[in-house]
Design a protein around this motif. Structure first.
Motif, PDB file in Angstrom:
ATOM      1  N   THR A 395     -22.774 -12.084  -5.131  1.00  0.00           N
ATOM      2  CA  THR A 395     -22.946 -12.331  -3.116  1.00  0.00           C
ATOM      3  C   THR A 395     -21.754 -11.277  -2.731  1.00  0.00           C
ATOM      4  O   THR A 395     -21.439 -10.150  -1.623  1.00  0.00           O
ATOM      5  CB  THR A 395     -22.921 -12.064  -2.536  1.00  0.00           C
ATOM      6  N   SER A 436     -23.130 -15.799   2.322  1.00  0.00           N
ATOM      7  CA  SER A 436     -23.656 -13.914   2.176  1.00  0.00           C
ATOM      8  C   SER A 436     -22.229 -12.853   2.459  1.00  0.00           C
ATOM      9  O   SER A 436     -22.135 -11.998   1.615  1.00  0.00           O
ATOM     10  CB  SER A 436     -23.892 -14.226   3.683  1.00  0.00           C
ATOM     11  N   THR A 475     -24.039 -12.384   7.571  1.00  0.00           N
ATOM     12  CA  THR A 475     -23.965 -11.051   6.803  1.00  0.00           C
ATOM     13  C   THR A 475     -23.592 -10.556   6.423  1.00  0.00           C
ATOM     14  O   THR A 475     -22.882 -10.511   5.530  1.00  0.00           O
ATOM     15  CB  THR A 475     -25.286 -10.243   7.331  1.00  0.00           C
ATOM     16  N   ASP A 519     -29.783  -9.132   4.734  1.00  0.00           N
ATOM     17  CA  ASP A 519     -29.154  -9.560   4.616  1.00  0.00           C
ATOM     18  C   ASP A 519     -27.386  -9.644   4.330  1.00  0.00           C
ATOM     19  O   ASP A 519     -26.990 -10.389   4.264  1.00  0.00           O
ATOM     20  CB  ASP A 519     -29.435 -11.125   4.302  1.00  0.00           C
ATOM     21  N   TRP A 520     -27.196  -8.460   4.159  1.00  0.00           N
ATOM     22  CA  TRP A 520     -26.403  -8.041   3.343  1.00  0.00           C
ATOM     23  C   TRP A 520     -25.710  -7.113   4.030  1.00  0.00           C
ATOM     24  O   TRP A 520     -24.861  -5.477   3.910  1.00  0.00           O
ATOM     25  CB  TRP A 520     -26.454  -7.903   1.866  1.00  0.00           C
TER      26      TRP A 520
END
Length: 590
Positions: A395, A436, A475, A519-520
């Motif tokens: 990520t 994240s 995030t 979430d990103w």
């Protein structure tokens, strides 16, 4: 008799007895009357029967005829039997009524006792009620006093808040003016530094022009190393010559012997050499520009064939890179306020999650859903290395500051450090939750996680140094230029500005229309650190003032889907936002 006088209780008892006698008499009055009438009738019949019956003691009249007398006696006996039966029923009824009366008297007595108890209880409740009324009055008075104090404090708070706002605005304006003055001083200093250089260049050009117009004599000399300038007299008009010896060949040129020329020549090469070293040491300019808040979209383009997950400007702000779910990384030139596709970097096997440039702008690093990170060289746009070793999607992939190292974070709860010289993982840090995002600062690695925490790690020892707890899963993370403030975005629609010198939240940035869409979702600082920007799930771009926490701009209408990432150019002139609908927008302030 007056209440409270002697003998009042006797009158009260007598009155109660009379009332009870009257009530009971009313209940049985009709029965008593009927019973008395029946008794009178019975006495009359007995008297009359005595007169008619010779055997009856009261009968005095002569006996009737035998037949008539027997029939009459029979009839009278039947009537007497009926009357006796009625009398017995009435007696039974009277008995039952007396029994019921006694039971009623017992119930009445119990009721009176209960009434007395209730009256006593009522008196106690009245006293308690009066006490509660007194307490309520006291509490209302105290509440009014507290409310007056609260109103006064609220007014004082508003006044102090207004003063604080005024001071913050004045501070912001002073900082802005200071930065402007610093930039102006830097420009003036550059002008003063460049002015002698330009003068020397003009003098050098003039001297070269004079030297080129004069006759030159050359002859082969013995080979020597280095630069030798032996002046000699040549020509018939007193011209001077000097010999240049370098490497395996040398020449003797007749030039005017002017110290100013030599000084200009040496100064020119000295400045050029100094400039080259500066470029090698820093890779890009260290001058920071004042960021300008964008107001409109200058150019919009469909960047990828799928969702666009990442965007990043190069250090020199000349071009940018975008990464999408179509497994491609695209390079874009910013020309005249438009985005023009420059090159497409291929090699990833799945969607791209993050993009980062090294400090020189010559290498590009991208994380991917295929559990790896890839490194491209921008000199030839070729894939150089693939960093594989995670067991879940990567990520975040970032260059480590000042070092030839790369840090990656993944959903496999691991943070890995890679040596680009060895092309191997040199350190692995297990973390308690999915990672994240990551930022690097000197010897510190900062990671954001799904368990609502931001963790700080010592990259040399691999130990955790501190934890900052937030309200929801993190995030994204971003760090300002001077490495003192950290910006986080979380799923509770909140941006937090943290002071890395004290490791605590300094300011929370909120906006009424801001919703974290995934979430990103990424949030970043402006290059000068004065602003923070993030995109909302409804396609609105929000810009906050980091110092005051105010929303400087809410720009909507250009994106039709959730904004995933944003990037602000180092020059402060351009801002690029990308969304789930494959669109990349270039924002400017004009």
């Amino acid at each position: 008799m007056a209440v409270g006088a002697p003998g009042c209780w006797r009158a009260n008892i007598s009155w109660q007895l009379r009332e009870r006698d009257r009530n009971q008499k009313q209940r049985f009055q009709a029965i008593i009357i009927s019973y008395n009438q029946l008794l009178e009738k019975s006495d009359f019949l007995q008297h009359w029967w005595g007169k008619r019956n010779p055997y009856f003691p009261y009968v005095s009249s002569p006996s009737p005829e035998p037949e008539t007398r027997e029939s009459q006696q029979q009839r009278y006996r039947e009537e007497i039997s009926k009357l006796q039966l009625i009398n017995g029923e009435l007696a039974q009824e009277v008995f039952e009524l007396n029994k019921d009366d006694r039971r009623k008297e017992v119930e009445l007595q119990a009721t009176q006792n209960r009434l007395a108890e209730l009256l006593d209880r009522l008196g106690e409740l009245e006293a308690e009620r009066q006490e509660l009324r007194t307490r309520v009055a006291d509490l209302e008075q105290a509440n009014r006093t507290v409310k007056e104090e609260y109103d006064a404090l609220q007014l004082q708070h508003q006044e102090q808040w207004q003063q604080l706002r005024t001071r913050e605005l004045e501070t912001s304006e002073l900082i802005h003016n200071l930065l402007h003055l610093k930039a102006q001083e830097a420009q003036d200093l550059n002008n003063r530094i460049e002015k002698p250089l330009r003068a020397e260049q003009r003098s050098l050009q003039k001297d070269l022009a004079i030297a080129s117009s004069m006759p030159i004599s050359a002859k082969t000399e013995t080979v020597h190393q280095g630069l030798v300038v032996p002046p000699q007299e040549v020509g018939q008009k007193g011209d001077r010559s000097f010999k240049l010896r370098w490497g395996t060949r040398s020449g003797s040129f007749g030039l005017p012997d002017q110290p100013k020329f030599l000084q200009s020549f040496k100064g020119f090469f000295r400045m050029r050499s100094s400039a080259s070293c500066s470029e090698i040491d820093f890779g890009y300019s260290s001058v920071f520009y004042i960021s300008r808040v964008p107001v409109r979209v200058r150019h919009s383009v469909s960047a990828h064939d799928g969702e666009v997950n990442a965007v990043k400007f190069s250090p020199n702000s000349k071009f940018l890179a975008t990464g999408g779910s179509d497994t491609k990384v695209k390079l874009w030139d910013v020309v005249g306020g438009t985005l023009q596709n420059r090159k497409t970097l291929e090699g990833s096997n799945d969607g791209v999650t993050s993009i980062d440039f090294d400090s020189s702008g010559q290498q590009l690093l991208a994380g991917s859903y295929d559990n790896s990170a890839r490194l491209w060289s921008l000199r030839d746009c070729e894939l150089k290395h693939t960093l594989s070793g995670h067991s879940a999607k990567v990520t975040a992939a970032k260059f480590k500051f000042y070092f030839q190292e790369v840090v990656t974070g993944s959903h496999d709860r691991m943070i890995k450090t890679w040596d680009l010289n060895k092309l191997a993982c040199v350190k692995s840090l297990p973390v308690p939750s999915r990672c994240s995002d990551i930022v690097c600062s000197d010897y510190c690695i900062i990671s954001g996680h799904f368990d609502k925490k931001v963790r700080l790690w010592d990259s040399r020892s691999g130990s955790q140094t501190d934890v900052i707890a937030l309200q929801e899963k993190v995030t994204s993370l971003d760090i300002n230029q001077d490495r003192t403030q950290l910006l986080s975005c979380s799923r509770d629609d909140l941006l937090s500005v943290m002071d890395l010198r004290m490791n605590k939240v300094r300011k929370e940035l909120r906006s009424e229309g801001f919703k974290c869409g995934a979430d990103w979702t990424k949030a970043i600082f402006s290059p000068d650190g004065n602003y923070a920007v993030a995109g909302s799930s409804d396609g609105t771009l929000h810009v906050w003032d980091v110092l005051t926490g105010d929303v400087k701009a809410s720009l909507s209408g250009e994106h039709r889907s959730s904004i995933n990432a944003v990037s602000w150019s180092q020059s402060g002139e351009y801002l690029v936002s990308v969304d789930r609908g494959r669109v990349a927008n270039l924002w400017t302030d004009y």
